[in-house]
Design a protein around this motif. Structure first.
Motif, PDB file in Angstrom:
ATOM      1  N   TRP A 293      43.528  82.260  38.549  1.00 24.10           N
ATOM      2  CA  TRP A 293      44.134  83.253  37.641  1.00 24.10           C
ATOM      3  C   TRP A 293      45.483  83.720  38.173  1.00 24.10           C
ATOM      4  O   TRP A 293      46.461  83.828  37.409  1.00 24.10           O
ATOM      5  CB  TRP A 293      43.180  84.435  37.478  1.00 24.10           C
ATOM      6  CG  TRP A 293      43.767  85.579  36.694  1.00 24.10           C
ATOM      7  CD1 TRP A 293      43.765  85.736  35.335  1.00 24.10           C
ATOM      8  CD2 TRP A 293      44.462  86.714  37.220  1.00 24.10           C
ATOM      9  NE1 TRP A 293      44.407  86.888  34.995  1.00 24.10           N
ATOM     10  CE2 TRP A 293      44.845  87.524  36.124  1.00 24.10           C
ATOM     11  CE3 TRP A 293      44.784  87.146  38.504  1.00 24.10           C
ATOM     12  CZ2 TRP A 293      45.541  88.721  36.277  1.00 24.10           C
ATOM     13  CZ3 TRP A 293      45.484  88.336  38.671  1.00 24.10           C
ATOM     14  CH2 TRP A 293      45.854  89.112  37.573  1.00 24.10           C
ATOM     15  N   TYR A 296      48.127  81.301  37.461  1.00 21.87           N
ATOM     16  CA  TYR A 296      48.428  81.167  36.035  1.00 21.87           C
ATOM     17  C   TYR A 296      49.264  82.325  35.487  1.00 21.87           C
ATOM     18  O   TYR A 296      50.097  82.124  34.592  1.00 21.87           O
ATOM     19  CB  TYR A 296      47.116  81.066  35.240  1.00 21.87           C
ATOM     20  CG  TYR A 296      47.300  80.674  33.796  1.00 21.87           C
ATOM     21  CD1 TYR A 296      47.626  79.364  33.437  1.00 21.87           C
ATOM     22  CD2 TYR A 296      47.148  81.610  32.773  1.00 21.87           C
ATOM     23  CE1 TYR A 296      47.798  79.001  32.109  1.00 21.87           C
ATOM     24  CE2 TYR A 296      47.314  81.258  31.438  1.00 21.87           C
ATOM     25  CZ  TYR A 296      47.645  79.951  31.116  1.00 21.87           C
ATOM     26  OH  TYR A 296      47.824  79.586  29.800  1.00 21.87           O
ATOM     27  N   VAL A 297      49.094  83.543  36.023  1.00 23.24           N
ATOM     28  CA  VAL A 297      49.711  84.727  35.384  1.00 23.24           C
ATOM     29  C   VAL A 297      50.827  85.371  36.204  1.00 23.24           C
ATOM     30  O   VAL A 297      51.431  86.334  35.743  1.00 23.24           O
ATOM     31  CB  VAL A 297      48.644  85.809  35.072  1.00 23.24           C
ATOM     32  CG1 VAL A 297      47.500  85.237  34.252  1.00 23.24           C
ATOM     33  CG2 VAL A 297      48.116  86.469  36.348  1.00 23.24           C
ATOM     34  N   MET A 379      48.354  90.021  30.876  1.00 27.78           N
ATOM     35  CA  MET A 379      48.402  88.902  29.937  1.00 27.78           C
ATOM     36  C   MET A 379      47.044  88.811  29.252  1.00 27.78           C
ATOM     37  O   MET A 379      46.030  88.563  29.893  1.00 27.78           O
ATOM     38  CB  MET A 379      48.711  87.592  30.666  1.00 27.78           C
ATOM     39  CG  MET A 379      48.761  86.389  29.745  1.00 27.78           C
ATOM     40  SD  MET A 379      49.154  84.862  30.661  1.00 27.78           S
ATOM     41  CE  MET A 379      49.186  83.688  29.295  1.00 27.78           C
ATOM     42  N   LEU A 381      44.315  87.052  27.542  1.00 25.72           N
ATOM     43  CA  LEU A 381      43.962  85.635  27.578  1.00 25.72           C
ATOM     44  C   LEU A 381      43.253  85.207  26.296  1.00 25.72           C
ATOM     45  O   LEU A 381      42.297  85.847  25.846  1.00 25.72           O
ATOM     46  CB  LEU A 381      43.065  85.341  28.776  1.00 25.72           C
ATOM     47  CG  LEU A 381      43.606  85.730  30.161  1.00 25.72           C
ATOM     48  CD1 LEU A 381      42.572  85.417  31.235  1.00 25.72           C
ATOM     49  CD2 LEU A 381      44.924  85.017  30.452  1.00 25.72           C
ATOM     50  N   GLU A 382      43.721  84.113  25.740  1.00 26.72           N
ATOM     51  CA  GLU A 382      43.059  83.479  24.605  1.00 26.72           C
ATOM     52  C   GLU A 382      42.270  82.271  25.114  1.00 26.72           C
ATOM     53  O   GLU A 382      42.284  81.958  26.307  1.00 26.72           O
ATOM     54  CB  GLU A 382      44.092  83.054  23.562  1.00 26.72           C
ATOM     55  CG  GLU A 382      44.988  84.178  23.075  1.00 26.72           C
ATOM     56  CD  GLU A 382      44.240  85.272  22.326  1.00 26.72           C
ATOM     57  OE1 GLU A 382      43.100  85.009  21.867  1.00 26.72           O
ATOM     58  OE2 GLU A 382      44.792  86.382  22.180  1.00 26.72           O
ATOM     59  N   GLU A 384      42.681  79.055  25.016  1.00 27.92           N
ATOM     60  CA  GLU A 384      43.404  78.014  25.738  1.00 27.92           C
ATOM     61  C   GLU A 384      43.823  78.480  27.126  1.00 27.92           C
ATOM     62  O   GLU A 384      43.865  77.685  28.080  1.00 27.92           O
ATOM     63  CB  GLU A 384      44.632  77.557  24.941  1.00 27.92           C
ATOM     64  CG  GLU A 384      45.307  76.315  25.483  1.00 27.92           C
ATOM     65  CD  GLU A 384      44.363  75.122  25.609  1.00 27.92           C
ATOM     66  OE1 GLU A 384      44.513  74.343  26.579  1.00 27.92           O
ATOM     67  OE2 GLU A 384      43.464  74.954  24.747  1.00 27.92           O
ATOM     68  N   ASP A 385      44.117  79.771  27.264  1.00 28.18           N
ATOM     69  CA  ASP A 385      44.470  80.322  28.580  1.00 28.18           C
ATOM     70  C   ASP A 385      43.286  80.228  29.542  1.00 28.18           C
ATOM     71  O   ASP A 385      43.436  79.845  30.705  1.00 28.18           O
ATOM     72  CB  ASP A 385      44.908  81.784  28.456  1.00 28.18           C
ATOM     73  CG  ASP A 385      46.128  81.965  27.579  1.00 28.18           C
ATOM     74  OD1 ASP A 385      47.122  81.246  27.795  1.00 28.18           O
ATOM     75  OD2 ASP A 385      46.075  82.817  26.670  1.00 28.18           O
ATOM     76  N   GLU A 388      42.886  76.694  30.711  1.00 30.96           N
ATOM     77  CA  GLU A 388      43.880  76.286  31.708  1.00 30.96           C
ATOM     78  C   GLU A 388      43.575  76.894  33.076  1.00 30.96           C
ATOM     79  O   GLU A 388      43.773  76.242  34.112  1.00 30.96           O
ATOM     80  CB  GLU A 388      45.281  76.684  31.243  1.00 30.96           C
ATOM     81  CG  GLU A 388      45.789  75.890  30.047  1.00 30.96           C
ATOM     82  CD  GLU A 388      45.796  74.390  30.306  1.00 30.96           C
ATOM     83  OE1 GLU A 388      46.257  73.972  31.393  1.00 30.96           O
ATOM     84  OE2 GLU A 388      45.322  73.630  29.427  1.00 30.96           O
TER      85      GLU A 388
END
Length: 395
Positions: A293, A296-297, A379, A381-382, A384-385, A388
C-alpha cells in the motif's frame, strides 16, 4: 492540527503481579455474577486462569465460563456466549486472553442486551448504544482493544471479517501484566508488534501532520521495533515486554489520533479479507499489505513518507529515492523479525487476487458504506486499486 476531544474511560492496571486485582475491580463495580470468556488452554498453562479464579472467589464473584475463542474470533462463538449470558443473567463480561478474546467479549456484552443477531451491528443494521460492563485481563499485546471501543469478528459462514465501534464497548477496567507474555511464541510477539505499528501508521499517513502527534508516533514505532528485537533474543526481558505492551495500548487508545483526520484504515480492511479467507494471523496479513500500500499511494502524501524514512530509519536525502528507500527498509525489517512480506510467503496464490478483491469490495458495500465511510482517506481505493496493491504484495 485538527480540533479534537480526548476522552478514554478505561482504567488500566499495569504491571507485574496485577492480575489478582481483577476480583476487587469487579466487586467495586457492583458486579455479582459475570461471564468468563477465554480461548484455548494457554491461560491454564501459564497460571493466569488460576490467578483470575482465585481473585473472583476471594471477592465473592459468581461466574460462568465459555472457552474456545479462536485467534481470528468467529461469530458462532459469540452467538454461543451471548446465549449463555442471557440464560445465566450475567451482569458483566470478563475476557481473559488476547485481542480476539477481548473483541469477542465486547460483541457478547453488546449482544446480551440486543434482541436480534449482534452481527447486525457489523453490517450497519444496528448501532450499539448499550452493553454489559466489560473487564479484561490481557495476555497478548497487539490490538489495543483493551483501551478502545472497537471489535472485529469474522462471520465464518460468509467469510466476512468486519469491525464495529461504540463508546459502549470500552472496557471498564483492563489489567496488563507484561510478565505473563514471557512464554508467547515468537510469532505472536512479532505479529503483535506489527499490528501495533500498523495502527500507528494508519493515523500517521492519513494526510495530517501535527508535529506533536508525529513525534509521539515516530518514537513509539522506534520503541516497538527495538523492543521486538530484544524480545526475539530474550523473551523474558521484562522491560522490553512492558515497553512493547504499553506501546501497543497507546497505538490505538486515541493517543495517535490526536489532531489527525481519523486514520487511513485501508490496509486493515484489505487485510481483513486475507484473514477471513485464509485464517492467517492479522499481524502477518498487515506485514504483507502495508509495504505494498505504501508503494502504491506515497505520491499522495510525499512529505510524510519522506519524514517516515528520515525519522524511523535515519536516512537522509529527499524525493522519491528517499521514500522508496524508507519503504524498502520497513519491508526488510518486517522480514528480519520473521513476518511474511508477500502473499507468496503466506502460501496465498497470486491467482486468488480477484477473489480477495471481491471480498474487500463486499466489505466496502456491507460494512463501510452504511457508516458513510470509504476505503482509504489520502486515496479512496476502488476495485482496480485494491487489485494493484495485491499484485505488489504478491511476490
Amino acid at each position: 492540527m485538527k480540533n479534537f476531544v480526548f476522552h478514554n474511560p478505561t482504567k488500566i492496571v499495569f504491571g507485574r503481579g496485577t492480575i489478582p486485582k481483577i476480583g476487587e475491580e469487579i466487586k467495586n463495580a457492583g458486579i455479582r455474577k459475570m461471564l468468563f470468556l477465554y480461548g484455548g488452554g494457554s491461560i491454564k498453562k501459564n497460571g493466569v486462569y488460576d490467578q483470575v479464579v482465585d481473585s473472583l472467589k476471594k471477592h465473592g464473584i459468581e461466574w460462568v465460563e465459555v472457552s474456545g475463542v479462536k485467534p481470528n474470533p468467529v461469530l458462532s462463538k459469540v452467538h454461543e456466549a451471548v446465549e449463555v449470558a442471557k440464560k445465566e443473567k450475567v451482569e458483566a463480561v470478563l475476557g481473559v486472553g488476547g485481542g480476539s478474546v477481548v473483541d469477542s467479549a465486547k460483541a457478547v456484552a453488546a449482544g446480551a442486551l440486543y434482541e436480534g443477531d449482534i452481527w447486525d451491528a457489523f453490517i450497519g443494521k444496528y448501532q450499539i448504544e448499550k452493553a454489559l460492563p466489560i473487564f479484561d485481563v490481557l495476555t497478548i499485546s497487539a490490538t489495543g482493544t483493551e483501551m478502545n471501543g472497537n471489535a472485529v469478528i469474522t462471520n465464518e459462514k460468509t467469510k466476512e471479517k468486519y469491525g464495529v465501534s461504540s463508546k459502549a464497548l470500552y472496557p471498564k477496567v483492563s489489567i496488563i501484566d507484561p510478565s505473563v507474555q514471557f512464554t508467547l511464541p515468537k510469532e505472536q510477539t512479532v505479529y503483535g508488534a506489527v499490528d501495533a505499528i500498523s495502527h500507528i501508521l494508519e493515523y500517521y499517513f492519513d494526510g495530517s501532520s501535527p508535529e506533536i502527534s508525529n513525534e509521539i508516533a515516530e518514537g513509539t514505532i522506534r520503541t516497538i521495533m527495538k523492543m521486538t528485537e530484544r524480545l526475539i533474543e530474550k523473551p523474558d526481558d521484562y522491560e522490553a515486554r512492558a515497553n512493547l505492551a504499553w506501546s501497543a495500548t497507546i497505538a490505538l487508545n486515541g493517543t495517535m489520533a490526536v489532531g489527525r483526520r481519523g486514520g487511513e484504515w485501508a490496509c486493515h480492511r484489505i487485510e481483513h479479507s486475507l484473514s477471513a479467507l485464509y485464517d492467517i494471523a492479522h499481524g502477518a496479513g498487515l506485514a504483507i499489505v502495508f509495504p505494498a500500500w505504501m508503494k502504491y499511494v506515497y505520491r499522495k502524501n510525499p512529505a510524510q513518507f519522506e519524514r517516515f524514512a528520515k525519522k524511523i530509519f535515519g536516512f537522509e536525502g529527499e524525493g522519491e529515492e528517499l521514500i522508496l528507500k524508507g519503504i524498502e527498509a520497513f519491508k526488510n525489517w518486517l522480514k528480519k523479525v520473521g513476518a511474511p512480506v508477500s502473499l507468496k510467503d503466506a502460501g496465498i496464490p497470486e491467482e486468488d487476487i480477484d477473489k480477495i478483491v471481491d471480498n474487500v469490495m463486499l466489505l466496502v458495500e456491507k460494512n463501510l458504506k452504511p457508516k458513510g465511510a470509504s476505503l482509504g482517506r489520502i486515496m479512496v481505493l476502488e476495485r482496480e486499486d485494491v487489485r494493484e496493491i495485491l499484485k505488489l504484495a504478491a511476490k
